[in-house]
Scaffold this motif. Structure first.
Motif, PDB file in Angstrom:
ATOM      1  N   PRO A   2       0.815  -1.217   0.000  1.00 17.03           N
ATOM      2  CA  PRO A   2       0.000   0.000   0.000  1.00 17.03           C
ATOM      3  C   PRO A   2       0.853   1.274   0.000  1.00 17.03           C
ATOM      4  O   PRO A   2       0.471   2.270  -0.606  1.00 17.03           O
ATOM      5  CB  PRO A   2      -0.822  -0.090   1.288  1.00 17.03           C
ATOM      6  CG  PRO A   2      -0.851  -1.529   1.617  1.00 17.03           C
ATOM      7  CD  PRO A   2       0.442  -2.085   1.121  1.00 17.03           C
ATOM      8  N   LEU A   3       2.000   1.230   0.654  1.00 17.69           N
ATOM      9  CA  LEU A   3       2.877   2.396   0.680  1.00 17.69           C
ATOM     10  C   LEU A   3       3.424   2.678  -0.722  1.00 17.69           C
ATOM     11  O   LEU A   3       3.516   3.837  -1.138  1.00 17.69           O
ATOM     12  CB  LEU A   3       4.018   2.183   1.680  1.00 17.69           C
ATOM     13  CG  LEU A   3       4.882   3.385   1.975  1.00 17.69           C
ATOM     14  CD1 LEU A   3       4.045   4.515   2.556  1.00 17.69           C
ATOM     15  CD2 LEU A   3       5.989   3.015   2.938  1.00 17.69           C
ATOM     16  N   LEU A   4       3.745   1.626  -1.460  1.00 19.39           N
ATOM     17  CA  LEU A   4       4.217   1.786  -2.828  1.00 19.39           C
ATOM     18  C   LEU A   4       3.116   2.370  -3.716  1.00 19.39           C
ATOM     19  O   LEU A   4       3.371   3.257  -4.541  1.00 19.39           O
ATOM     20  CB  LEU A   4       4.693   0.444  -3.386  1.00 19.39           C
ATOM     21  CG  LEU A   4       5.166   0.446  -4.839  1.00 19.39           C
ATOM     22  CD1 LEU A   4       6.412   1.317  -4.987  1.00 19.39           C
ATOM     23  CD2 LEU A   4       5.437  -0.964  -5.309  1.00 19.39           C
ATOM     24  N   LEU A   6       0.655   4.275  -2.731  1.00 20.78           N
ATOM     25  CA  LEU A   6       0.519   5.673  -2.352  1.00 20.78           C
ATOM     26  C   LEU A   6       1.614   6.520  -2.985  1.00 20.78           C
ATOM     27  O   LEU A   6       1.348   7.616  -3.495  1.00 20.78           O
ATOM     28  CB  LEU A   6       0.557   5.812  -0.823  1.00 20.78           C
ATOM     29  CG  LEU A   6       0.440   7.223  -0.280  1.00 20.78           C
ATOM     30  CD1 LEU A   6      -0.928   7.807  -0.599  1.00 20.78           C
ATOM     31  CD2 LEU A   6       0.695   7.227   1.212  1.00 20.78           C
ATOM     32  N   PHE A   7       2.825   6.018  -2.995  1.00 16.30           N
ATOM     33  CA  PHE A   7       3.936   6.733  -3.607  1.00 16.30           C
ATOM     34  C   PHE A   7       3.707   6.924  -5.100  1.00 16.30           C
ATOM     35  O   PHE A   7       3.912   8.018  -5.635  1.00 16.30           O
ATOM     36  CB  PHE A   7       5.253   5.985  -3.358  1.00 16.30           C
ATOM     37  CG  PHE A   7       6.426   6.620  -4.027  1.00 16.30           C
ATOM     38  CD1 PHE A   7       6.996   7.776  -3.522  1.00 16.30           C
ATOM     39  CD2 PHE A   7       6.959   6.063  -5.188  1.00 16.30           C
ATOM     40  CE1 PHE A   7       8.069   8.373  -4.153  1.00 16.30           C
ATOM     41  CE2 PHE A   7       8.036   6.655  -5.831  1.00 16.30           C
ATOM     42  CZ  PHE A   7       8.595   7.811  -5.304  1.00 16.30           C
TER      43      PHE A   7
END
Length: 137
Positions: A2-4, A6-7
């Motif tokens: 999920p962080l990827l 978002l990025f």
């Protein structure tokens, strides 16, 4: 993961904004961002936080939230997406605010997801019928 995602989302939004500023100039793009921000504030104020309260109250009472407050909650999320500066977030916001049938389908999917995640919540009782007011005079 999920962080990827978002990025990638933020990087794409920034890239699109830079490209639009290069093509149309900073004034129209900042005007667009300002207007969609106002639209987001209006949508949030118009929808109100009542939808969120209705969902919270239903969950606190041990009931599965109905689809209509969940659809209003989707509209609230759409208003929040308008507050974010960017093209993709504006498209998502417009889809959630204006797309009635899509919003209803998403609310139904959210309701079934909540039902699977929380099997302890009971479905709300809906009594259908007609009534007629009667005067005792």
């Amino acid at each position: 993961m999920p962080l990827l995602m978002l990025f990638v989302f933020v990087a794409t939004e920034i890239w699109l904004l830079v490209e639009l500023v290069n093509r149309f100039g900073a004034g129209p793009i900042f005007g667009w961002i300002f207007l969609t921000g106002l639209l987001g504030v209006w949508t949030i104020k118009h929808t109100g936080l009542n939808a969120l309260r209705k969902v919270q109250i239903a969950a606190a009472q041990g009931e599965l939230p109905q689809a209509s407050p969940l659809a209003d909650l989707m509209k609230l999320v759409g208003g929040l997406m308008f507050l974010l500066p960017g093209v993709i977030s504006d498209v998502i916001g417009a889809t959630l605010v204006l797309g009635g049938s899509l919003r209803e389908r998403l609310a139904g999917r959210l309701q079934s997801g909540i039902a699977k995640a929380r099997p302890d919540l009971r479905r709300p009782v809906i009594l259908e019928g007609e009534y007629k007011a009667q005067n005792d005079d």
